[in-house]
Design a protein around this motif. Sequence first.
Motif, PDB file in Angstrom:
ATOM      1  N   SER A  42       0.753  -1.518  -0.139  1.00  0.00           N
ATOM      2  CA  SER A  42       0.101   0.011  -0.071  1.00  0.00           C
ATOM      3  C   SER A  42       0.863   1.511   0.081  1.00  0.00           C
ATOM      4  O   SER A  42       0.404   2.197  -0.046  1.00  0.00           O
ATOM      5  N   GLY A  43       2.129   1.215   0.308  1.00  0.00           N
ATOM      6  CA  GLY A  43       2.980   2.184   0.163  1.00  0.00           C
ATOM      7  C   GLY A  43       3.335   2.971   1.600  1.00  0.00           C
ATOM      8  O   GLY A  43       3.553   4.188   1.520  1.00  0.00           O
ATOM      9  N   SER A  44       2.800   2.241   2.543  1.00  0.00           N
ATOM     10  CA  SER A  44       2.946   2.852   3.842  1.00  0.00           C
ATOM     11  C   SER A  44       4.290   3.095   4.375  1.00  0.00           C
ATOM     12  O   SER A  44       5.347   2.073   3.743  1.00  0.00           O
ATOM     13  N   PHE A  45       4.479   4.164   4.861  1.00  0.00           N
ATOM     14  CA  PHE A  45       5.919   4.378   5.246  1.00  0.00           C
ATOM     15  C   PHE A  45       6.278   3.999   6.758  1.00  0.00           C
ATOM     16  O   PHE A  45       7.416   3.401   7.131  1.00  0.00           O
ATOM     17  N   PHE A  46       5.257   4.032   7.694  1.00  0.00           N
ATOM     18  CA  PHE A  46       5.352   3.650   8.896  1.00  0.00           C
ATOM     19  C   PHE A  46       4.427   2.509   9.086  1.00  0.00           C
ATOM     20  O   PHE A  46       3.201   2.411   8.697  1.00  0.00           O
ATOM     21  N   PRO A  47       4.711   1.464   9.975  1.00  0.00           N
ATOM     22  CA  PRO A  47       3.860   0.178  10.319  1.00  0.00           C
ATOM     23  C   PRO A  47       2.792   0.640  11.154  1.00  0.00           C
ATOM     24  O   PRO A  47       2.976   1.364  12.189  1.00  0.00           O
ATOM     25  N   ALA A  48       1.670   0.233  11.209  1.00  0.00           N
ATOM     26  CA  ALA A  48       0.267   0.372  11.887  1.00  0.00           C
ATOM     27  C   ALA A  48       0.896  -0.150  13.493  1.00  0.00           C
ATOM     28  O   ALA A  48       0.353   0.368  14.295  1.00  0.00           O
ATOM     29  N   GLN A  49       1.523  -1.303  13.429  1.00  0.00           N
ATOM     30  CA  GLN A  49       2.093  -1.704  14.801  1.00  0.00           C
ATOM     31  C   GLN A  49       3.319  -2.580  14.516  1.00  0.00           C
ATOM     32  O   GLN A  49       3.376  -3.093  13.437  1.00  0.00           O
ATOM     33  N   LEU A  50       4.184  -2.367  15.519  1.00  0.00           N
ATOM     34  CA  LEU A  50       5.564  -3.086  15.296  1.00  0.00           C
ATOM     35  C   LEU A  50       5.201  -4.742  15.370  1.00  0.00           C
ATOM     36  O   LEU A  50       4.616  -5.119  16.258  1.00  0.00           O
ATOM     37  N   MET A  51       5.863  -5.370  14.389  1.00  0.00           N
ATOM     38  CA  MET A  51       5.590  -7.045  14.324  1.00  0.00           C
ATOM     39  C   MET A  51       7.200  -7.521  14.210  1.00  0.00           C
ATOM     40  O   MET A  51       7.794  -7.031  13.558  1.00  0.00           O
ATOM     41  N   ILE A  52       7.269  -8.536  15.029  1.00  0.00           N
ATOM     42  CA  ILE A  52       8.562  -9.213  15.068  1.00  0.00           C
ATOM     43  C   ILE A  52       8.457 -10.588  14.419  1.00  0.00           C
ATOM     44  O   ILE A  52       9.529 -11.233  14.106  1.00  0.00           O
ATOM     45  N   ASP A  53       7.326 -10.754  13.648  1.00  0.00           N
ATOM     46  CA  ASP A  53       7.286 -12.337  12.971  1.00  0.00           C
ATOM     47  C   ASP A  53       8.193 -12.179  11.825  1.00  0.00           C
ATOM     48  O   ASP A  53       8.826 -13.271  11.718  1.00  0.00           O
ATOM     49  N   ASN A  54       8.486 -11.076  11.169  1.00  0.00           N
ATOM     50  CA  ASN A  54       9.463 -11.042  10.120  1.00  0.00           C
ATOM     51  C   ASN A  54      10.727 -11.436  10.524  1.00  0.00           C
ATOM     52  O   ASN A  54      11.639 -12.202   9.867  1.00  0.00           O
ATOM     53  N   TYR A  55      11.314 -11.033  11.671  1.00  0.00           N
ATOM     54  CA  TYR A  55      12.648 -11.388  11.926  1.00  0.00           C
ATOM     55  C   TYR A  55      12.708 -12.921  12.459  1.00  0.00           C
ATOM     56  O   TYR A  55      13.648 -13.556  12.206  1.00  0.00           O
ATOM     57  N   THR A  56      11.605 -13.309  12.974  1.00  0.00           N
ATOM     58  CA  THR A  56      11.560 -14.886  13.382  1.00  0.00           C
ATOM     59  C   THR A  56      11.578 -15.716  11.934  1.00  0.00           C
ATOM     60  O   THR A  56      12.133 -16.520  11.901  1.00  0.00           O
ATOM     61  N   LYS A  57      10.752 -15.288  10.849  1.00  0.00           N
ATOM     62  CA  LYS A  57      10.714 -15.959   9.601  1.00  0.00           C
ATOM     63  C   LYS A  57      12.249 -15.921   9.033  1.00  0.00           C
ATOM     64  O   LYS A  57      12.556 -16.719   8.484  1.00  0.00           O
ATOM     65  N   ALA A  58      13.000 -14.829   9.130  1.00  0.00           N
ATOM     66  CA  ALA A  58      14.374 -14.711   8.608  1.00  0.00           C
ATOM     67  C   ALA A  58      15.080 -15.510   9.441  1.00  0.00           C
ATOM     68  O   ALA A  58      15.970 -16.030   8.583  1.00  0.00           O
ATOM     69  N   LEU A  59      15.107 -15.612  10.586  1.00  0.00           N
ATOM     70  CA  LEU A  59      16.015 -16.594  11.210  1.00  0.00           C
ATOM     71  C   LEU A  59      15.584 -18.114  10.913  1.00  0.00           C
ATOM     72  O   LEU A  59      16.475 -18.923  10.938  1.00  0.00           O
ATOM     73  N   ASP A  60      14.337 -18.298  10.651  1.00  0.00           N
ATOM     74  CA  ASP A  60      14.027 -19.584  10.300  1.00  0.00           C
ATOM     75  C   ASP A  60      14.424 -19.987   8.905  1.00  0.00           C
ATOM     76  O   ASP A  60      14.820 -21.100   8.700  1.00  0.00           O
ATOM     77  N   LEU A  61      14.652 -19.254   7.998  1.00  0.00           N
ATOM     78  CA  LEU A  61      14.817 -19.269   6.545  1.00  0.00           C
ATOM     79  C   LEU A  61      16.275 -19.398   6.530  1.00  0.00           C
ATOM     80  O   LEU A  61      16.898 -20.098   5.648  1.00  0.00           O
ATOM     81  N   ALA A  62      17.025 -18.782   7.145  1.00  0.00           N
ATOM     82  CA  ALA A  62      18.658 -18.700   7.042  1.00  0.00           C
ATOM     83  C   ALA A  62      19.258 -18.599   8.468  1.00  0.00           C
ATOM     84  O   ALA A  62      18.681 -18.075   9.331  1.00  0.00           O
ATOM     85  N   PRO A  63      20.337 -19.309   8.574  1.00  0.00           N
ATOM     86  CA  PRO A  63      20.968 -19.121   9.907  1.00  0.00           C
ATOM     87  C   PRO A  63      22.036 -17.790   9.946  1.00  0.00           C
ATOM     88  O   PRO A  63      23.284 -17.586   9.780  1.00  0.00           O
ATOM     89  N   ILE A  64      21.148 -16.748  10.258  1.00  0.00           N
ATOM     90  CA  ILE A  64      21.711 -15.232  10.278  1.00  0.00           C
ATOM     91  C   ILE A  64      22.693 -15.224  11.175  1.00  0.00           C
ATOM     92  O   ILE A  64      23.863 -14.337  10.952  1.00  0.00           O
ATOM     93  N   PHE A  65      22.633 -15.921  12.339  1.00  0.00           N
ATOM     94  CA  PHE A  65      23.596 -15.564  13.254  1.00  0.00           C
ATOM     95  C   PHE A  65      24.960 -16.234  13.101  1.00  0.00           C
ATOM     96  O   PHE A  65      26.194 -15.932  13.694  1.00  0.00           O
ATOM     97  N   THR A  66      24.912 -17.442  12.321  1.00  0.00           N
ATOM     98  CA  THR A  66      26.005 -18.013  11.833  1.00  0.00           C
ATOM     99  C   THR A  66      26.848 -17.026  10.703  1.00  0.00           C
ATOM    100  O   THR A  66      27.991 -17.080  11.015  1.00  0.00           O
ATOM    101  N   PHE A  67      26.078 -16.681   9.979  1.00  0.00           N
ATOM    102  CA  PHE A  67      26.544 -15.633   8.936  1.00  0.00           C
ATOM    103  C   PHE A  67      27.318 -14.435   9.879  1.00  0.00           C
ATOM    104  O   PHE A  67      28.280 -14.256   9.373  1.00  0.00           O
TER     105      PHE A  67
END
Length: 272
Positions: A42-67
């Motif tokens: 929708s082109g929003s600049f600010f989120p309506a509410q802060l969500m950490i689900d994307n961080y959890t998904k990123a950590l599930d998809l790849a070993p970020i902390f290993t990198f």
Amino acid sequence: MKDKKSFTITMYALNIIFAIIIIIPVIYCFNVSMMELKEVYSGSFFPAQLMIDNYTKALDLAPIFTFIKNSVITSLAITAAQVVTGALAAYAFAMLKFKGKNALFLLMLATMMIPSQAIIIANYLTIAGWGLRDTYAALILPNAAAAFAVFNMRQAFLSLPMELKEAAQIDGCTNFKFLYKVGIPLIKPSLGALIIYVFLQSWNYYLWPLLVTDSVNMRTVQIGLGMLQGAESTDFRPVMAAAMLILIPSILVFIIGQKQMISGLTAGAVKG
């Protein structure tokens, strides 16, 4: 006096404008990492509410902390190696007298004009011939010494008075002892600048780690981010989340040492 004040105000205004231009993409990246998918499109600049689900998904998809761990180890090792080799070579070029010193120094500086891409195949064949592929040694060794480090620290050593070294020699101080006890403490600004510069540069290496690493467990942050971007081509919120995690160490290093970096890069600039 009025012209000087106007110049100062203008420079501050330009710095603020440039800072805003630089910081806005980072803020947007963080906001996207906290958004719902419909908010992104929708082109929003600010989120309506802060969500950490994307961080959890990123950590599930790849070993970020290993990198991140691999990049921290590699960057710290490269930084330490360049500081040691740079300090020793710079001290020799600045403080010692030997035949062919100037010619050798100019030859070393000439290597700075050779693009890294021009020698990357030779470096790869050397590393592969030694059987070091997919190891930390492969990531570190080709960057363990750099002409820029030697040049930067030589300029700092040249700012020290030769009378100081001569007085130390009269008291029986050896070259190594003078370097460790006197030289290094007196060029701390330049040394700090070099440490920050090399760390940030090695943190952003992409092509060389991509060539010499095969397993996921040896990948560095830039390659890991590219892998995540390929896996999530339709939803780039986890990519933004991973990018924010990857940015944290380099931002912290820069914030902690920015004053040291600026003063160090200018120290000895007029001495040659």
